[in-house]
Design a protein around this motif. Structure first.
Motif, PDB file in Angstrom:
ATOM      1  N   ALA A 175       7.783  -3.516   2.485  1.00 49.93           N
ATOM      2  CA  ALA A 175       7.479  -4.682   1.770  1.00 49.93           C
ATOM      3  C   ALA A 175       7.172  -5.944   2.868  1.00 49.93           C
ATOM      4  CB  ALA A 175       8.431  -5.309   0.773  1.00 49.93           C
ATOM      5  N   VAL A 176       7.984  -6.136   3.771  1.00 45.29           N
ATOM      6  CA  VAL A 176       7.764  -6.919   4.603  1.00 45.29           C
ATOM      7  C   VAL A 176       6.485  -6.927   5.495  1.00 45.29           C
ATOM      8  CG1 VAL A 176       8.465  -8.146   6.807  1.00 45.29           C
ATOM      9  CG2 VAL A 176      10.102  -7.795   4.888  1.00 45.29           C
ATOM     10  N   VAL A 177       6.377  -5.803   6.036  1.00 40.43           N
ATOM     11  CA  VAL A 177       5.129  -5.302   6.567  1.00 40.43           C
ATOM     12  C   VAL A 177       3.728  -5.459   5.872  1.00 40.43           C
ATOM     13  CG1 VAL A 177       3.569  -3.165   7.518  1.00 40.43           C
ATOM     14  CG2 VAL A 177       6.068  -3.560   8.102  1.00 40.43           C
ATOM     15  N   GLU A 178       3.786  -5.183   4.692  1.00 34.56           N
ATOM     16  CA  GLU A 178       2.564  -5.196   3.738  1.00 34.56           C
ATOM     17  C   GLU A 178       2.316  -6.783   3.098  1.00 34.56           C
ATOM     18  OE1 GLU A 178       0.403  -2.959   3.276  1.00 34.56           O
ATOM     19  OE2 GLU A 178       1.513  -1.591   4.545  1.00 34.56           O
ATOM     20  N   ASP A 179       3.451  -7.292   2.631  1.00 35.10           N
ATOM     21  CA  ASP A 179       3.256  -8.705   1.960  1.00 35.10           C
ATOM     22  C   ASP A 179       3.261  -9.747   3.019  1.00 35.10           C
ATOM     23  OD1 ASP A 179       2.929  -6.819  -0.225  1.00 35.10           O
ATOM     24  OD2 ASP A 179       5.047  -7.646  -1.045  1.00 35.10           O
ATOM     25  N   ALA A 180       3.940  -9.745   4.152  1.00 32.63           N
ATOM     26  CA  ALA A 180       4.226 -10.897   4.847  1.00 32.63           C
ATOM     27  C   ALA A 180       3.522 -10.759   6.441  1.00 32.63           C
ATOM     28  CB  ALA A 180       5.662 -10.952   5.148  1.00 32.63           C
ATOM     29  N   LEU A 181       3.456  -9.537   6.821  1.00 28.61           N
ATOM     30  CA  LEU A 181       2.973  -9.479   8.328  1.00 28.61           C
ATOM     31  C   LEU A 181       1.678  -8.817   8.330  1.00 28.61           C
ATOM     32  CD1 LEU A 181       6.279  -8.248  10.219  1.00 28.61           C
ATOM     33  CD2 LEU A 181       5.143 -10.540   9.945  1.00 28.61           C
ATOM     34  N   ARG A 182       1.225  -7.854   7.664  1.00 28.22           N
ATOM     35  CA  ARG A 182      -0.147  -7.444   7.586  1.00 28.22           C
ATOM     36  C   ARG A 182      -1.171  -8.476   7.477  1.00 28.22           C
ATOM     37  NH1 ARG A 182      -2.909  -2.650   7.176  1.00 28.22           N
ATOM     38  NH2 ARG A 182      -1.213  -1.432   6.650  1.00 28.22           N
ATOM     39  N   PRO A 183      -1.032  -9.683   6.783  1.00 23.48           N
ATOM     40  CA  PRO A 183      -2.347 -10.792   6.808  1.00 23.48           C
ATOM     41  C   PRO A 183      -2.266 -11.417   7.894  1.00 23.48           C
ATOM     42  CG  PRO A 183      -0.949 -10.611   4.585  1.00 23.48           C
ATOM     43  CD  PRO A 183      -0.131  -9.671   5.820  1.00 23.48           C
ATOM     44  N   LEU A 184      -1.071 -11.416   8.908  1.00 29.18           N
ATOM     45  CA  LEU A 184      -0.996 -12.197  10.153  1.00 29.18           C
ATOM     46  C   LEU A 184      -1.579 -11.383  11.409  1.00 29.18           C
ATOM     47  CD1 LEU A 184       2.134 -13.852   9.603  1.00 29.18           C
ATOM     48  CD2 LEU A 184       0.058 -14.631   8.946  1.00 29.18           C
ATOM     49  N   ALA A 212       4.523   2.807   9.284  1.00 33.36           N
ATOM     50  CA  ALA A 212       3.689   1.240   8.911  1.00 33.36           C
ATOM     51  C   ALA A 212       3.974   0.224   9.987  1.00 33.36           C
ATOM     52  CB  ALA A 212       4.336   0.838   7.475  1.00 33.36           C
ATOM     53  N   LEU A 213       5.262   0.514  10.522  1.00 32.66           N
ATOM     54  CA  LEU A 213       5.560  -0.406  11.769  1.00 32.66           C
ATOM     55  C   LEU A 213       4.536  -0.138  13.054  1.00 32.66           C
ATOM     56  CD1 LEU A 213       9.244  -0.738  11.404  1.00 32.66           C
ATOM     57  CD2 LEU A 213       7.904  -2.681  11.053  1.00 32.66           C
ATOM     58  N   VAL A 220      10.584  -4.138  16.320  1.00 31.07           N
ATOM     59  CA  VAL A 220      11.584  -4.443  15.713  1.00 31.07           C
ATOM     60  C   VAL A 220      12.944  -4.747  16.608  1.00 31.07           C
ATOM     61  CG1 VAL A 220      13.194  -3.253  14.033  1.00 31.07           C
ATOM     62  CG2 VAL A 220      10.731  -3.183  13.712  1.00 31.07           C
ATOM     63  N   TYR A 221      13.549  -5.589  16.430  1.00 30.37           N
ATOM     64  CA  TYR A 221      14.847  -5.759  17.394  1.00 30.37           C
ATOM     65  C   TYR A 221      15.858  -5.908  16.198  1.00 30.37           C
ATOM     66  CZ  TYR A 221      11.833  -7.894  20.813  1.00 30.37           C
ATOM     67  OH  TYR A 221      10.723  -8.160  21.827  1.00 30.37           O
ATOM     68  N   CYS A 222      16.918  -5.001  16.509  1.00 25.58           N
ATOM     69  CA  CYS A 222      18.017  -4.809  15.599  1.00 25.58           C
ATOM     70  C   CYS A 222      19.472  -5.706  15.874  1.00 25.58           C
ATOM     71  CB  CYS A 222      18.581  -3.478  15.373  1.00 25.58           C
ATOM     72  SG  CYS A 222      16.941  -2.438  14.891  1.00 25.58           S
ATOM     73  N   VAL A 223      19.905  -6.483  15.072  1.00 21.53           N
ATOM     74  CA  VAL A 223      21.066  -7.283  15.410  1.00 21.53           C
ATOM     75  C   VAL A 223      22.002  -6.271  14.414  1.00 21.53           C
ATOM     76  CG1 VAL A 223      22.685  -9.348  14.939  1.00 21.53           C
ATOM     77  CG2 VAL A 223      20.322  -9.369  15.899  1.00 21.53           C
ATOM     78  N   GLN A 224      22.894  -5.530  15.260  1.00 17.99           N
ATOM     79  CA  GLN A 224      23.537  -4.363  14.448  1.00 17.99           C
ATOM     80  C   GLN A 224      25.131  -4.631  14.076  1.00 17.99           C
ATOM     81  OE1 GLN A 224      24.274  -1.072  17.170  1.00 17.99           O
ATOM     82  NE2 GLN A 224      24.145   0.447  15.362  1.00 17.99           N
ATOM     83  N   ALA A 225      25.212  -4.368  12.837  1.00 23.25           N
ATOM     84  CA  ALA A 225      26.599  -4.476  12.177  1.00 23.25           C
ATOM     85  C   ALA A 225      27.250  -3.156  12.394  1.00 23.25           C
ATOM     86  CB  ALA A 225      26.420  -4.964  10.776  1.00 23.25           C
ATOM     87  N   LYS A 307       5.800   0.792  21.704  1.00 18.46           N
ATOM     88  CA  LYS A 307       5.756   1.582  20.850  1.00 18.46           C
ATOM     89  C   LYS A 307       5.775   3.018  21.393  1.00 18.46           C
ATOM     90  CE  LYS A 307       1.161   1.656  18.715  1.00 18.46           C
ATOM     91  NZ  LYS A 307       0.437   1.337  17.503  1.00 18.46           N
ATOM     92  N   THR A 308       6.211   3.945  20.875  1.00 18.67           N
ATOM     93  CA  THR A 308       6.253   5.296  21.363  1.00 18.67           C
ATOM     94  C   THR A 308       5.235   6.548  20.709  1.00 18.67           C
ATOM     95  OG1 THR A 308       8.287   6.076  19.652  1.00 18.67           O
ATOM     96  CG2 THR A 308       8.795   5.007  22.035  1.00 18.67           C
ATOM     97  N   MET A 309       4.650   5.710  19.430  1.00 15.46           N
ATOM     98  CA  MET A 309       3.702   6.705  18.665  1.00 15.46           C
ATOM     99  C   MET A 309       2.720   5.944  18.057  1.00 15.46           C
ATOM    100  SD  MET A 309       3.800   9.790  17.761  1.00 15.46           S
ATOM    101  CE  MET A 309       5.431  10.544  18.037  1.00 15.46           C
ATOM    102  N   GLN A 310       1.415   6.349  18.250  1.00 11.58           N
ATOM    103  CA  GLN A 310       0.500   5.986  17.390  1.00 11.58           C
ATOM    104  C   GLN A 310       0.163   6.846  16.214  1.00 11.58           C
ATOM    105  OE1 GLN A 310      -1.572   3.146  17.486  1.00 11.58           O
ATOM    106  NE2 GLN A 310      -2.321   4.145  15.658  1.00 11.58           N
TER     107      GLN A 310
END
Length: 312
Positions: A175-184, A212-213, A220-225, A307-310
């Motif tokens: 959802a974030v990829v499609e609705d927030a970041l794809r337009p940018l 999608a990413l 993507v960075y992860c702050v891991q719990a 990134k490791t894949m296209q």
């Protein structure tokens, strides 16, 4: 310039205040929408030709900590196992658009205060021109604070965090990829996932979210719990730790512990502004209709990630 911290309850912020008002928005996905989205992506993608140049975001640093610029002579790129000729390799000093995607589900092994702290630190570490979008997710993904660089505004709006429901992480990522970041598409884009990597109930599977990413080259960075499953085997889905590892490695990001959020925010914001490069090349001898493995390597003394894949 980072926002200035003050030890008192009032913090003075030097970064530019955003005039955009806060809005609440819930991202929701269903199977039909997902299928339509993926189909539309495939339909929009023009078939490359031998003259089509490809761009790749790369993080590159010198192992000795030196700040001298890194050039194309210091980097090698392999696309589907074939070494490619690099046309251009230039620093990307542009501002970043960073989405903080925070697990608000009931069972995450972090209290609300820790989730707030892990998020708040970014408001005081971003550089001039950077903006943050804060999204909390459980069964749905909801905007907690819309695009802004106003640290005080972010602190106030973080009070909307709460713990409930199940972690639909993969749905939230898509959802974030499609609705927030794809337009940018012309912006430097990154997602910081604050989570242990558990997904429970998403309609999107992990492979779709990661693809999608990678298609849009979003880091993507992860702050891991702490892993709430304690490493238990889960049927048909990867373990939470594997999700975190694959999100970061597959997109050229990094992983940080949730217990030191200031160090994580500082390292991520510095890296996005100081160590990002854009590499361009003309893919040679590669199958455009198939997923292709990418490998960026630095010469001796150079650390490089991408990134490791296209995806096709």
């Amino acid at each position: 310039m980072h926002a200035e911290r003050e030890s008192s309850s009032t913090r003075r912020v030097k970064i530019r205040r955003s005039d955009a008002g806060w809005r609440a928005l819930v991202f929701s996905l269903c199977a039909a929408c997902l299928a339509a989205t993926l189909s539309a992506q495939a339909g929009r993608r023009a078939h490359p030709t031998s003259e089509a140049s490809s761009a790749l975001n790369v993080v590159a640093t010198r192992a000795n900590g030196a700040t001298a610029p890194i050039t194309s002579k210091d980097i090698s790129l392999f696309d589907n196992g074939v070494e490619q000729t690099i046309k251009n390799f230039a620093p990307d000093l542009s501002p970043a658009r960073i989405v903080l995607l925070v697990d608000n589900s009931l069972t995450i092994r972090a209290d609300v205060e820790k989730l707030e702290a892990a998020t708040r630190e970014f408001a005081y570490e971003i550089y001039d021109g950077d903006k943050l979008l804060i999204v909390g997710y459980d069964n749905n993904a909801e905007i907690v604070s819309d695009w802004t660089d106003n640290a005080k505004k972010i602190e106030t709006e973080l009070k909307a965090f709460r713990k409930k429901g199940d972690p639909h992480l993969f749905d939230a990522v898509l959802a974030v990829v499609e609705d927030a970041l794809r337009p940018l598409s012309a912006q430097k884009r990154a997602i910081v996932v604050v989570s242990d990597g558990l997904d429970r109930g998403s309609k999107t599977n992990f492979k779709q979210a990661l693809s999608a990413l990678q298609s849009l080259d979003i880091t993507v960075y992860c702050v891991q719990a702490q892993d709430r499953t304690r490493g238990a085997i889960r049927r048909d889905v990867p373990k939470p730790r594997q999700v975190i590892d694959d999100l970061a490695e597959g997109t050229g990001g990094r992983i940080f512990p949730i217990d030191d959020p200031r160090a994580a925010a500082n390292a991520i914001c510095d890296e996005l502004r100081k160590n990002r490069y854009v590499l361009s090349y003309l893919p040679q001898s590669v199958p455009y209709s198939e997923a292709r493995r990418l490998l960026v390597m630095g010469n001796e003394g150079i650390n490089a990630r991408a990134k490791t894949m296209q995806p096709p």
